[in-house]
Design a protein around this motif. Structure first.
Motif, PDB file in Angstrom:
ATOM      1  N   THR A   4     -19.211  42.381 -25.312  1.00  0.00           N
ATOM      2  CA  THR A   4     -18.335  41.564 -26.122  1.00  0.00           C
ATOM      3  C   THR A   4     -18.187  40.172 -25.741  1.00  0.00           C
ATOM      4  N   ALA A   5     -18.573  39.831 -24.221  1.00  0.00           N
ATOM      5  CA  ALA A   5     -18.019  38.638 -23.620  1.00  0.00           C
ATOM      6  C   ALA A   5     -19.382  37.757 -23.184  1.00  0.00           C
ATOM      7  N   ILE A   6     -20.380  38.410 -22.714  1.00  0.00           N
ATOM      8  CA  ILE A   6     -21.660  38.051 -22.079  1.00  0.00           C
ATOM      9  C   ILE A   6     -22.897  38.020 -23.073  1.00  0.00           C
ATOM     10  N   ARG A   7     -23.436  37.126 -23.376  1.00  0.00           N
ATOM     11  CA  ARG A   7     -24.701  37.055 -24.208  1.00  0.00           C
ATOM     12  C   ARG A   7     -26.122  37.156 -23.361  1.00  0.00           C
ATOM     13  N   HIS A   8     -25.930  36.477 -22.365  1.00  0.00           N
ATOM     14  CA  HIS A   8     -27.297  36.428 -21.456  1.00  0.00           C
ATOM     15  C   HIS A   8     -27.001  36.064 -20.150  1.00  0.00           C
ATOM     16  N   ALA A   9     -28.012  36.958 -19.298  1.00  0.00           N
ATOM     17  CA  ALA A   9     -27.617  36.468 -17.869  1.00  0.00           C
ATOM     18  C   ALA A   9     -28.952  36.631 -17.083  1.00  0.00           C
ATOM     19  N   TYR A  10     -29.083  35.659 -16.402  1.00  0.00           N
ATOM     20  CA  TYR A  10     -30.431  35.489 -15.668  1.00  0.00           C
ATOM     21  C   TYR A  10     -30.334  35.117 -14.179  1.00  0.00           C
ATOM     22  N   ARG A  12     -31.525  34.409 -10.338  1.00  0.00           N
ATOM     23  CA  ARG A  12     -32.650  33.750  -9.637  1.00  0.00           C
ATOM     24  C   ARG A  12     -32.717  33.985  -7.952  1.00  0.00           C
ATOM     25  N   PRO A  13     -33.458  35.273  -7.492  1.00  0.00           N
ATOM     26  CA  PRO A  13     -33.065  35.587  -6.271  1.00  0.00           C
ATOM     27  C   PRO A  13     -33.475  34.376  -5.209  1.00  0.00           C
ATOM     28  N   GLU A  14     -34.527  33.891  -5.351  1.00  0.00           N
ATOM     29  CA  GLU A  14     -35.113  32.636  -4.609  1.00  0.00           C
ATOM     30  C   GLU A  14     -33.889  31.434  -4.272  1.00  0.00           C
ATOM     31  N   SER A  15     -33.087  31.694  -5.248  1.00  0.00           N
ATOM     32  CA  SER A  15     -31.952  30.448  -4.989  1.00  0.00           C
ATOM     33  C   SER A  15     -30.612  31.011  -5.054  1.00  0.00           C
ATOM     34  N   ALA A  16     -30.383  32.418  -5.107  1.00  0.00           N
ATOM     35  CA  ALA A  16     -29.215  33.256  -5.116  1.00  0.00           C
ATOM     36  C   ALA A  16     -28.224  32.658  -6.241  1.00  0.00           C
ATOM     37  N   THR A  17     -28.798  32.068  -7.652  1.00  0.00           N
ATOM     38  CA  THR A  17     -28.111  31.611  -8.637  1.00  0.00           C
ATOM     39  C   THR A  17     -28.174  32.592  -9.785  1.00  0.00           C
ATOM     40  N   LEU A  18     -26.844  32.611 -10.570  1.00  0.00           N
ATOM     41  CA  LEU A  18     -26.912  33.606 -11.485  1.00  0.00           C
ATOM     42  C   LEU A  18     -26.241  32.612 -12.657  1.00  0.00           C
ATOM     43  N   ASP A  19     -27.213  32.561 -13.710  1.00  0.00           N
ATOM     44  CA  ASP A  19     -26.910  31.844 -14.977  1.00  0.00           C
ATOM     45  C   ASP A  19     -26.154  32.741 -15.874  1.00  0.00           C
ATOM     46  N   LEU A  20     -25.045  32.684 -16.650  1.00  0.00           N
ATOM     47  CA  LEU A  20     -24.618  33.320 -17.617  1.00  0.00           C
ATOM     48  C   LEU A  20     -24.462  32.552 -18.843  1.00  0.00           C
ATOM     49  N   THR A  21     -24.543  33.091 -19.725  1.00  0.00           N
ATOM     50  CA  THR A  21     -24.137  32.595 -21.395  1.00  0.00           C
ATOM     51  C   THR A  21     -23.246  33.469 -21.969  1.00  0.00           C
ATOM     52  N   PHE A  22     -22.018  32.721 -22.219  1.00  0.00           N
ATOM     53  CA  PHE A  22     -21.023  33.564 -22.924  1.00  0.00           C
ATOM     54  C   PHE A  22     -21.241  33.684 -24.446  1.00  0.00           C
ATOM     55  N   VAL A  23     -20.695  34.557 -25.426  1.00  0.00           N
ATOM     56  CA  VAL A  23     -20.911  34.539 -26.714  1.00  0.00           C
ATOM     57  C   VAL A  23     -20.190  33.519 -27.171  1.00  0.00           C
ATOM     58  N   THR A  24     -19.325  32.665 -26.716  1.00  0.00           N
ATOM     59  CA  THR A  24     -18.786  31.503 -27.046  1.00  0.00           C
ATOM     60  C   THR A  24     -19.930  30.086 -27.042  1.00  0.00           C
ATOM     61  N   GLY A  25     -21.061  30.420 -26.399  1.00  0.00           N
ATOM     62  CA  GLY A  25     -21.932  29.500 -26.270  1.00  0.00           C
ATOM     63  C   GLY A  25     -21.987  28.907 -24.889  1.00  0.00           C
ATOM     64  N   ARG A  26     -20.861  28.956 -24.146  1.00  0.00           N
ATOM     65  CA  ARG A  26     -20.611  28.330 -22.831  1.00  0.00           C
ATOM     66  C   ARG A  26     -21.582  28.936 -21.706  1.00  0.00           C
ATOM     67  N   ARG A  27     -22.211  27.918 -20.941  1.00  0.00           N
ATOM     68  CA  ARG A  27     -23.152  28.496 -19.951  1.00  0.00           C
ATOM     69  C   ARG A  27     -22.498  27.920 -18.687  1.00  0.00           C
ATOM     70  N   TYR A  28     -22.973  28.903 -17.680  1.00  0.00           N
ATOM     71  CA  TYR A  28     -22.424  28.586 -16.245  1.00  0.00           C
ATOM     72  C   TYR A  28     -23.331  29.164 -15.306  1.00  0.00           C
ATOM     73  N   ARG A  29     -23.885  28.211 -14.234  1.00  0.00           N
ATOM     74  CA  ARG A  29     -24.479  28.860 -12.871  1.00  0.00           C
ATOM     75  C   ARG A  29     -23.627  29.153 -11.887  1.00  0.00           C
TER      76      ARG A  29
END
Length: 70
Positions: A4-10, A12-29
């Motif tokens: 109900t909160a997170i729309r998409h996650a990606y 990247r193991p090579e940079s150890a970054t996790l991108d999250l897109t919330f259902v509100t449309g806000r995106r964070y790395r």
């Protein structure tokens, strides 16, 4: 990824970054996310709960432009 909160996650193991897109449309790395944390997130029944317990307030992050904007 039903949640109900997170729309998409990606992760990247090579940079150890996790991108999250919330259902509100806000995106964070999130930076320096260990593979075990990303794998736990992917396997979690409650993505929002796992995020709150294991990611939020534990890793440095940047807010990204909303999808479709730049």
């Amino acid at each position: 990824m039903p949640t109900t909160a997170i729309r998409h996650a990606y992760y990247r193991p090579e940079s150890a970054t996790l991108d999250l897109t919330f259902v509100t449309g806000r995106r964070y790395r999130y930076f320096a996310v260990p593979p075990a944390v990303a794998e736990g997130f992917a396997a979690a029944r409650s993505k929002g709960g796992y995020f709150n317990r294991r990611i939020r307030d534990r890793f440095a992050f940047d807010e990204l432009e909303p999808e479709g904007e730049s």
